[in-house]
Write a protein that holds these residues in place. Structure first.
Motif, mmCIF file in Angstrom:
data_model
loop_
_atom_site.group_PDB
_atom_site.id
_atom_site.type_symbol
_atom_site.label_atom_id
_atom_site.label_comp_id
_atom_site.label_asym_id
_atom_site.label_seq_id
_atom_site.Cartn_x
_atom_site.Cartn_y
_atom_site.Cartn_z
ATOM 1 N N TYR A 1 23.223 25.826 83.993
ATOM 2 C CA TYR A 1 24.257 25.810 85.062
ATOM 3 C C TYR A 1 23.681 26.044 86.366
ATOM 4 O O TYR A 1 23.294 26.929 86.845
ATOM 5 N N ASP A 2 23.243 24.627 86.771
ATOM 6 C CA ASP A 2 22.075 24.654 88.118
ATOM 7 C C ASP A 2 22.167 23.561 88.822
ATOM 8 O O ASP A 2 22.455 22.542 88.305
ATOM 9 N N ALA A 3 21.813 23.670 90.533
ATOM 10 C CA ALA A 3 21.669 22.500 91.136
ATOM 11 C C ALA A 3 20.380 21.707 90.873
ATOM 12 O O ALA A 3 20.069 20.679 91.039
ATOM 13 N N HIS A 4 19.667 22.595 90.043
ATOM 14 C CA HIS A 4 18.297 22.090 89.938
ATOM 15 C C HIS A 4 17.847 21.943 88.443
ATOM 16 O O HIS A 4 18.673 22.576 87.718
ATOM 17 N N GLY A 5 16.778 21.324 87.881
ATOM 18 C CA GLY A 5 16.399 21.172 86.523
ATOM 19 C C GLY A 5 15.680 22.353 86.013
ATOM 20 O O GLY A 5 15.506 22.624 85.079
ATOM 21 N N GLY B 1 18.764 31.499 97.461
ATOM 22 C CA GLY B 1 17.734 30.772 98.165
ATOM 23 C C GLY B 1 17.307 29.472 98.304
ATOM 24 O O GLY B 1 16.627 29.121 99.342
ATOM 25 N N THR B 2 17.728 28.713 97.371
ATOM 26 C CA THR B 2 17.469 27.459 97.578
ATOM 27 C C THR B 2 18.934 26.391 97.255
ATOM 28 O O THR B 2 19.279 25.825 96.358
ATOM 29 N N PRO B 3 19.784 26.652 98.502
ATOM 30 C CA PRO B 3 21.196 26.186 98.415
ATOM 31 C C PRO B 3 21.070 24.505 98.650
ATOM 32 O O PRO B 3 20.097 23.976 99.099
ATOM 33 N N LEU C 1 22.980 30.641 84.300
ATOM 34 C CA LEU C 1 23.992 30.482 85.401
ATOM 35 C C LEU C 1 23.345 30.682 86.435
ATOM 36 O O LEU C 1 22.949 32.048 86.848
ATOM 37 N N ASP C 2 22.705 29.718 87.345
ATOM 38 C CA ASP C 2 22.084 29.863 88.628
ATOM 39 C C ASP C 2 23.187 29.603 89.505
ATOM 40 O O ASP C 2 23.917 28.914 89.576
ATOM 41 N N LEU C 3 23.287 30.802 90.496
ATOM 42 C CA LEU C 3 24.501 30.590 91.661
ATOM 43 C C LEU C 3 24.348 29.506 92.265
ATOM 44 O O LEU C 3 25.447 29.014 92.798
ATOM 45 N N ASP C 4 23.338 28.715 92.262
ATOM 46 C CA ASP C 4 23.137 27.684 93.389
ATOM 47 C C ASP C 4 23.555 26.424 92.752
ATOM 48 O O ASP C 4 23.793 25.346 93.510
ATOM 49 N N GLY C 5 24.198 26.609 91.305
ATOM 50 C CA GLY C 5 24.797 25.525 90.770
ATOM 51 C C GLY C 5 26.216 25.270 91.531
ATOM 52 O O GLY C 5 26.632 24.050 91.597
HETATM 53 MN MN LIG Z 1 18.910 26.229 91.108
#
Ligand SMILES: [Mn+2]
Ligand SMILES: NC(=[NH2+])NCCC[C@H](N)C(=O)O
Ligand SMILES: [Mn+2]
Length: 297
Positions: A120-124, A237-239, A223-227
């Protein structure tokens, strides 16, 4: 007998922004123990893995920042996660930057033949030293767990790979590097980008995810909170704008609770220095409540 083991991993060596090492403290301060005690027969907070404050160094040769330390600390985490599962506990790891998934999955995956993973992440987080634009290992743990990357990372826990590409579901993606796109296509990894979440709705996304992972013998939630959208989870750190909402995330966690498929979890990238009055840690704790079956009525 439902037992939970909480393991803090105050790691910030997988990226450049200071403060994410305080993530476990922030999540504890937001009341994780009190909240989850209502949902388990026993909650054991095992404290933090010792990280220390080493000199920051970059391995210029390999484009892998703090390679040796990240590998070493993840070995320690893998041991603790393994022990928690051995003792019949559900392991919940508090990050720390996302490089800690290397250790969590090393400790988890040896207990399963066919482990599923929800990322669960904005990134891969599918970069390697060759494809990474930053050299930050927190952008690599999913690739590492697939056995792709530096052997010091892929061999954490003494075996590789931890997971298979067809057992992964990425949810919330909206920032992928070129090499990550190629890997996703090459390996056939299932991804729900923000486009699919908008189009299908989170209900359908989670129904499909749960159906996709139903036959696995365990499922790890990373789960990465930036998701989440930075409006709801600013302390990362990387929104990346345009993310999953607080409400959609609760729904996702509630549907996972109902499905009973999740067997281990980690909540990462909480950075209280970048946060707004510990909001992001509080969101993390609220989502854990839903994941573990909290209900209003
Ligand atoms: Mn991320
Ligand atoms: N776990 C994270 N927040 N990862 C962000 C990674 C950002 C970028 N793709 C990189 O590899 O540097
Ligand atoms: Mn991540």
């Amino acid at each position: 007998m439902k037992k939970l083991s909480i393991i803090g991993m105050p790691m910030d060596l997988g990226q450049m922004r200071r403060g994410v090492d305080m993530g476990p403290s922030a999540i504890r301060y937001a009341g994780v123990n009190e909240r989850l005690k209502k949902l388990f027969d026993e909650v054991h907070d095992l404290g933090d893995i010792a990280i220390g404050r080493p000199e920051v160094m970059i391995d210029e040769e390999s484009n892998l920042r703090n390679l040796d330390l990240v590998a070493e600390k993840n070995e320690s985490l893998a041991v603790e996660v393994d022990k928690a599962i051995e003792s019949g506990s559900f392991p919940l790891v508090l990050g720390g930057d996302h490089s800690i998934a290397i250790g969590t999955l090393a400790g988890v995956a040896k207990h399963y033949q066919n482990l599923g993973v929800i990322w669960y992440d904005a990134h891969g987080d599918l970069n390697t030293a060759e494809t990474s634009p930053s050299g930050n290992i927190h952008g690599m743990p999913l690739a590492v767990s697939l056995g792709i990357g530096h052997s010091k990372l892929t061999n954490v826990g003494g075996y590789t790979p931890k997971i298979n590409p067809e057992n992964i579901v990425i949810i919330g993606a909206r920032s992928l590097d070129e090499g990550e796109r190629e890997l996703i296509k090459e390996k056939g990894i299932k991804v729900y980008t923000m486009h699919e979440i908008d189009r299908l709705g989170m209900t359908k996304v989670m129904e499909e995810t749960i159906a996709y992972l139903k036959d696995k013998d365990g499922v790890h939630l990373s789960l990465d909170l930036d998701g989440l959208d930075p409006h709801d989870a600013p302390g990362v750190g990387t929104p990346v704008t345009g993310g999953i909402s607080y409400r959609e995330s609760h729904l996702a966690m509630e549907m996972l609770a109902e499905s009973k498929i999740v067997t281990s979890a980690e909540f990462v990238e909480v950075n209280p220095i970048l946060d707004d009055k510990n909001k992001t840690a509080s969101v993390a704790v609220a989502l854990m409540g839903s994941l573990f079956g909290e209900k209003l009525l």
